[in-house]
Design a protein around this motif. Structure first.
Motif, PDB file in Angstrom:
ATOM      1  N   LYS A 162       0.818  -1.211   0.000  1.00 18.32           N
ATOM      2  CA  LYS A 162       0.000   0.000   0.000  1.00 18.32           C
ATOM      3  C   LYS A 162       0.855   1.265   0.000  1.00 18.32           C
ATOM      4  O   LYS A 162       0.556   2.234  -0.692  1.00 18.32           O
ATOM      5  CB  LYS A 162      -0.931   0.008   1.210  1.00 18.32           C
ATOM      6  N   GLU A 163       1.921   1.261   0.806  1.00 21.09           N
ATOM      7  CA  GLU A 163       2.759   2.460   0.891  1.00 21.09           C
ATOM      8  C   GLU A 163       3.578   2.685  -0.370  1.00 21.09           C
ATOM      9  O   GLU A 163       4.079   3.796  -0.610  1.00 21.09           O
ATOM     10  CB  GLU A 163       3.705   2.378   2.092  1.00 21.09           C
ATOM     11  N   ASP A 164       3.719   1.653  -1.212  1.00 25.56           N
ATOM     12  CA  ASP A 164       4.500   1.793  -2.437  1.00 25.56           C
ATOM     13  C   ASP A 164       3.692   2.386  -3.583  1.00 25.56           C
ATOM     14  O   ASP A 164       4.271   2.845  -4.570  1.00 25.56           O
ATOM     15  CB  ASP A 164       5.064   0.435  -2.867  1.00 25.56           C
ATOM     16  N   HIS A 165       2.368   2.360  -3.498  1.00 25.85           N
ATOM     17  CA  HIS A 165       1.567   2.955  -4.574  1.00 25.85           C
ATOM     18  C   HIS A 165       0.566   3.990  -4.044  1.00 25.85           C
ATOM     19  O   HIS A 165      -0.443   4.265  -4.699  1.00 25.85           O
ATOM     20  CB  HIS A 165       0.825   1.874  -5.377  1.00 25.85           C
ATOM     21  N   SER A 166       0.863   4.578  -2.880  1.00 21.51           N
ATOM     22  CA  SER A 166       0.034   5.655  -2.313  1.00 21.51           C
ATOM     23  C   SER A 166      -1.433   5.255  -2.275  1.00 21.51           C
ATOM     24  O   SER A 166      -2.319   5.982  -2.752  1.00 21.51           O
ATOM     25  CB  SER A 166       0.211   6.953  -3.117  1.00 21.51           C
ATOM     26  N   CYS A 167      -1.689   4.105  -1.699  1.00 19.17           N
ATOM     27  CA  CYS A 167      -3.030   3.524  -1.725  1.00 19.17           C
ATOM     28  C   CYS A 167      -4.061   4.415  -1.026  1.00 19.17           C
ATOM     29  O   CYS A 167      -5.206   4.513  -1.453  1.00 19.17           O
ATOM     30  CB  CYS A 167      -3.010   2.139  -1.081  1.00 19.17           C
ATOM     31  N   LEU A 168      -3.653   5.066   0.061  1.00 15.94           N
ATOM     32  CA  LEU A 168      -4.602   5.844   0.849  1.00 15.94           C
ATOM     33  C   LEU A 168      -5.147   7.056   0.099  1.00 15.94           C
ATOM     34  O   LEU A 168      -6.213   7.574   0.439  1.00 15.94           O
ATOM     35  CB  LEU A 168      -3.950   6.289   2.157  1.00 15.94           C
ATOM     36  N   THR A 169      -4.425   7.506  -0.927  1.00 16.57           N
ATOM     37  CA  THR A 169      -4.867   8.683  -1.684  1.00 16.57           C
ATOM     38  C   THR A 169      -5.714   8.310  -2.899  1.00 16.57           C
ATOM     39  O   THR A 169      -6.185   9.202  -3.602  1.00 16.57           O
ATOM     40  CB  THR A 169      -3.652   9.489  -2.160  1.00 16.57           C
ATOM     41  N   LEU A 170      -5.910   7.023  -3.144  1.00 15.83           N
ATOM     42  CA  LEU A 170      -6.640   6.581  -4.330  1.00 15.83           C
ATOM     43  C   LEU A 170      -8.083   6.233  -3.985  1.00 15.83           C
ATOM     44  O   LEU A 170      -8.364   5.737  -2.894  1.00 15.83           O
ATOM     45  CB  LEU A 170      -5.956   5.356  -4.957  1.00 15.83           C
ATOM     46  N   THR A 171      -8.964   6.482  -4.925  1.00 13.63           N
ATOM     47  CA  THR A 171     -10.361   6.074  -4.777  1.00 13.63           C
ATOM     48  C   THR A 171     -10.501   4.645  -5.295  1.00 13.63           C
ATOM     49  O   THR A 171     -10.115   4.359  -6.424  1.00 13.63           O
ATOM     50  CB  THR A 171     -11.284   6.991  -5.584  1.00 13.63           C
ATOM     51  N   PRO A 172     -11.024   3.726  -4.492  1.00  8.50           N
ATOM     52  CA  PRO A 172     -11.136   2.333  -4.935  1.00  8.50           C
ATOM     53  C   PRO A 172     -11.944   2.206  -6.220  1.00  8.50           C
ATOM     54  O   PRO A 172     -12.980   2.849  -6.391  1.00  8.50           O
ATOM     55  CB  PRO A 172     -11.834   1.639  -3.757  1.00  8.50           C
ATOM     56  N   ILE A 173     -11.449   1.385  -7.132  1.00  8.60           N
ATOM     57  CA  ILE A 173     -12.170   1.134  -8.381  1.00  8.60           C
ATOM     58  C   ILE A 173     -13.434   0.344  -8.090  1.00  8.60           C
ATOM     59  O   ILE A 173     -13.413  -0.648  -7.370  1.00  8.60           O
ATOM     60  CB  ILE A 173     -11.279   0.366  -9.362  1.00  8.60           C
ATOM     61  N   GLY A 174     -14.533   0.788  -8.646  1.00  9.09           N
ATOM     62  CA  GLY A 174     -15.800   0.100  -8.448  1.00  9.09           C
ATOM     63  C   GLY A 174     -16.529   0.507  -7.198  1.00  9.09           C
ATOM     64  O   GLY A 174     -17.595  -0.028  -6.898  1.00  9.09           O
ATOM     65  N   ALA A 175     -15.972   1.453  -6.436  1.00 11.53           N
ATOM     66  CA  ALA A 175     -16.638   1.887  -5.210  1.00 11.53           C
ATOM     67  C   ALA A 175     -17.914   2.645  -5.552  1.00 11.53           C
ATOM     68  O   ALA A 175     -17.948   3.458  -6.476  1.00 11.53           O
ATOM     69  CB  ALA A 175     -15.712   2.767  -4.383  1.00 11.53           C
ATOM     70  N   ARG A 176     -18.961   2.392  -4.827  1.00 13.06           N
ATOM     71  CA  ARG A 176     -20.225   3.075  -5.060  1.00 13.06           C
ATOM     72  C   ARG A 176     -20.117   4.538  -4.631  1.00 13.06           C
ATOM     73  O   ARG A 176     -19.576   4.852  -3.571  1.00 13.06           O
ATOM     74  CB  ARG A 176     -21.345   2.404  -4.280  1.00 13.06           C
ATOM     75  N   PRO A 177     -20.587   5.463  -5.438  1.00 11.36           N
ATOM     76  CA  PRO A 177     -20.509   6.871  -5.054  1.00 11.36           C
ATOM     77  C   PRO A 177     -21.340   7.144  -3.810  1.00 11.36           C
ATOM     78  O   PRO A 177     -22.534   6.881  -3.766  1.00 11.36           O
ATOM     79  CB  PRO A 177     -21.080   7.604  -6.278  1.00 11.36           C
ATOM     80  N   ALA A 178     -20.680   7.656  -2.803  1.00  5.82           N
ATOM     81  CA  ALA A 178     -21.367   7.937  -1.541  1.00  5.82           C
ATOM     82  C   ALA A 178     -22.047   9.298  -1.604  1.00  5.82           C
ATOM     83  O   ALA A 178     -21.798  10.121  -2.475  1.00  5.82           O
ATOM     84  CB  ALA A 178     -20.374   7.899  -0.381  1.00  5.82           C
ATOM     85  N   THR A 179     -22.910   9.534  -0.659  1.00  2.00           N
ATOM     86  CA  THR A 179     -23.605  10.823  -0.619  1.00  2.00           C
ATOM     87  C   THR A 179     -22.657  11.955  -0.299  1.00  2.00           C
ATOM     88  O   THR A 179     -22.957  13.108  -0.534  1.00  2.00           O
ATOM     89  CB  THR A 179     -24.710  10.779   0.452  1.00  2.00           C
ATOM     90  N   ALA A 180     -21.485  11.566   0.241  1.00  2.00           N
ATOM     91  CA  ALA A 180     -20.495  12.595   0.573  1.00  2.00           C
ATOM     92  C   ALA A 180     -19.751  13.082  -0.655  1.00  2.00           C
ATOM     93  O   ALA A 180     -18.921  13.969  -0.566  1.00  2.00           O
ATOM     94  CB  ALA A 180     -19.487  12.048   1.591  1.00  2.00           C
ATOM     95  N   GLY A 181     -20.034  12.469  -1.835  1.00  2.00           N
ATOM     96  CA  GLY A 181     -19.324  12.867  -3.040  1.00  2.00           C
ATOM     97  C   GLY A 181     -19.561  14.326  -3.378  1.00  2.00           C
ATOM     98  O   GLY A 181     -18.644  15.036  -3.773  1.00  2.00           O
ATOM     99  N   LEU A 182     -20.794  14.786  -3.233  1.00  3.06           N
ATOM    100  CA  LEU A 182     -21.097  16.178  -3.528  1.00  3.06           C
ATOM    101  C   LEU A 182     -20.363  17.100  -2.576  1.00  3.06           C
ATOM    102  O   LEU A 182     -19.822  18.126  -2.967  1.00  3.06           O
ATOM    103  CB  LEU A 182     -22.609  16.406  -3.447  1.00  3.06           C
ATOM    104  N   SER A 183     -20.335  16.740  -1.286  1.00  6.81           N
ATOM    105  CA  SER A 183     -19.652  17.592  -0.328  1.00  6.81           C
ATOM    106  C   SER A 183     -18.155  17.629  -0.607  1.00  6.81           C
ATOM    107  O   SER A 183     -17.511  18.661  -0.402  1.00  6.81           O
ATOM    108  CB  SER A 183     -19.909  17.088   1.099  1.00  6.81           C
ATOM    109  N   GLN A 184     -17.598  16.513  -1.099  1.00  7.24           N
ATOM    110  CA  GLN A 184     -16.179  16.515  -1.441  1.00  7.24           C
ATOM    111  C   GLN A 184     -15.917  17.466  -2.595  1.00  7.24           C
ATOM    112  O   GLN A 184     -14.916  18.192  -2.599  1.00  7.24           O
ATOM    113  CB  GLN A 184     -15.743  15.088  -1.816  1.00  7.24           C
ATOM    114  N   ALA A 185     -16.808  17.472  -3.580  1.00  7.65           N
ATOM    115  CA  ALA A 185     -16.643  18.404  -4.690  1.00  7.65           C
ATOM    116  C   ALA A 185     -16.761  19.843  -4.216  1.00  7.65           C
ATOM    117  O   ALA A 185     -16.013  20.728  -4.645  1.00  7.65           O
ATOM    118  CB  ALA A 185     -17.694  18.107  -5.768  1.00  7.65           C
ATOM    119  N   GLN A 186     -17.705  20.096  -3.288  1.00 12.46           N
ATOM    120  CA  GLN A 186     -17.861  21.442  -2.751  1.00 12.46           C
ATOM    121  C   GLN A 186     -16.630  21.868  -1.969  1.00 12.46           C
ATOM    122  O   GLN A 186     -16.213  23.028  -2.022  1.00 12.46           O
ATOM    123  CB  GLN A 186     -19.110  21.491  -1.869  1.00 12.46           C
TER     124      GLN A 186
END
Length: 304
Positions: A128-152
Motif C-alpha cells: 500500500k505504501e509503495d503505490h500511495s493507496c490511501l490517496t486513491l479512490t477504490p475502483i468500483g466503489a459506489r458513489p457515496a452521498t459525501a461525493g457532492l460535499s467533497q466536490a464542494q
C-alpha cells in the motif's frame, strides 16, 4: 477393448486407448483392408472404431461418419472447448502505478491485486505504501452521498487558494512595484530565470510563474519560472509544466477527476480549459497553479 479416457482437447480426430491393463493392450485395425494388430490402437472420435497408426485419421479409413467429432465439439459451451491460455506480453496489463511501465500477468511478471484500491500492481508496487493507496479512490466503489460535499470542498479550497494568491500578489505588487522601472526590472528577472524550449521564437514566448498546490499535488519542485509558446493549448502547457515541476501527470490515462490535473489562473480567478489558447488566456508575468481533483473548468466556478 477398454473405454477411452476423456474427450481430447488438442483438436485431433482420434484418441489413444489406455494401456493400464495388459489384456486391453492390442486391437485389430477396423479398416477392412488392414485388420492389423496394433498394440497402441487409436479410436476414431467420429465412428468410435479402433484403427492402427496408418489408418487413425478419418480420411485414411474412409470414416462412415466424417466430421461428427467436430460438430459435437462445436455444440459444447465455449468455456469447455477453449483451452486456458497462459498470459503473454500481448495479454498482459501494465502496472497501475503511473510511474511504472512493468507489464504484469505475464510469464515473467505476476500481478498482485490490492484489496483496498482494487488495482493490480507489480511486485515492486504491491504494498500500500509503495503505490500511495490511501490517496486513491477504490475502483468500483459506489458513489457515496459525501461525493457532492467533497466536490464542494474542492471548489471551496480552489476559491480560497485563488483569493489568497490574488491578495498576496496585490500586496507584493503595492510594496515592490511603485514604478514602471520596477515592473520592467521584475519582468526582466523573470525572463532571465525562466526555463523552456529554446526553439520557441522570442516573439512567441509568454513567461509565467508556475506553482503546484501542496494539498492536492506532489512535486519535487514546488514552483518555478517557465516560458511557453503563445500558440500552444492549455493542455500542452499543462504537460510541460508538470514535467518542469516533476508533478505526476496521469491525464492521458483516463480515470476520474480525482486524479486529473487542472490549470488555475490566479489573476483570472478561474480554471482554464485544456483547449484554450495560451496567448489569449495568459500574459507574461501571470501565475498559474497546478491542482488535482477540483473538477472540470466551468465559467462560474469562481465567484466574482
Amino acid at each position: 477393448m477398454a473405454d477411452s479416457g476423456p474427450s481430447n482437447a488438442s483438436g485431433d480426430t482420434f484418441t489413444m486407448l489406455p494401456d493400464s491393463d495388459l489384456e486391453a493392450i492390442g486391437a485389430h485395425c477396423h479398416y477392412e483392408y488392414c485388420n492389423q494388430l496394433d498394440f497402441l490402437p487409436f479410436r476414431c472420435e467420429s465412428c468410435k472404431h479402433t484403427y492402427c497408426l496408418d489408418h487413425r485419421t478419418e480420411s485414411s479409413h474412409a470414416c462412415p461418419n466424417p466430421g461428427a467429432w467436430a460438430a459435437a465439439r462445436r455444440s459444447l459451451p465455449s468455456s469447455t472447448t477453449q483451452l486456458s491460455q497462459k498470459p503473454t506480453v500481448v495479454t498482459g496489463t501494465q502496472c497501475s502505478d503511473p510511474q511504472c511501465k512493468t507489464l504484469i500477468n505475464t510469464h515473467t511478471s505476476v500481478g498482485v491485486q490490492c484489496p483496498t484500491c482494487n488495482r493490480s500492481y507489480c511486485l515492486k508496487h504491491r504494498l500500500k505504501e509503495d503505490h500511495s493507496c490511501l490517496t486513491l479512490t477504490p475502483i468500483g466503489a459506489r458513489p457515496a452521498t459525501a461525493g457532492l460535499s467533497q466536490a464542494q470542498k474542492a471548489l471551496g479550497r480552489l476559491r480560497a487558494w485563488g483569493k489568497s494568491k490574488t491578495a498576496s500578489a496585490s500586496t507584493a505588487t503595492a510594496k515592490r512595484l511603485n514604478s514602471t522601472t520596477a515592473r520592467t526590472l521584475e519582468l526582466n528577472n523573470l525572463k532571465k530565470a525562466a526555463k523552456g524550449d529554446t526553439k520557441i521564437p522570442m516573439d512567441k514566448r509568454v513567461y509565467l510563474h508556475i506553482e503546484a498546490e501542496a494539498a492536492t499535488t506532489k512535486s519535487k519542485i514546488p514552483s518555478g519560472s517557465f516560458f511557453y509558446n503563445k500558440d500552444w493549448s492549455i493542455g500542452r502547457l499543462l504537460d510541460e509544466a508538470a514535467k518542469g515541476l516533476q508533478v505526476e501527470n496521469v491525464n492521458n490515462r483516463g480515470g476520474g477527476e480525482e486524479t486529473r490535473l487542472r490549470v488555475f489562473h490566479v489573476e483570472g480567478g478561474r480554471l482554464l480549459e485544456f483547449s484554450e489558447n495560451v496567448g489569449r488566456g495568459l500574459q507574461t508575468g501571470n501565475t498559474v497553479v497546478l491542482l488535482r481533483g477540483v473538477g472540470p473548468a466551468v465559467p462560474d466556478l469562481i465567484e466574482s
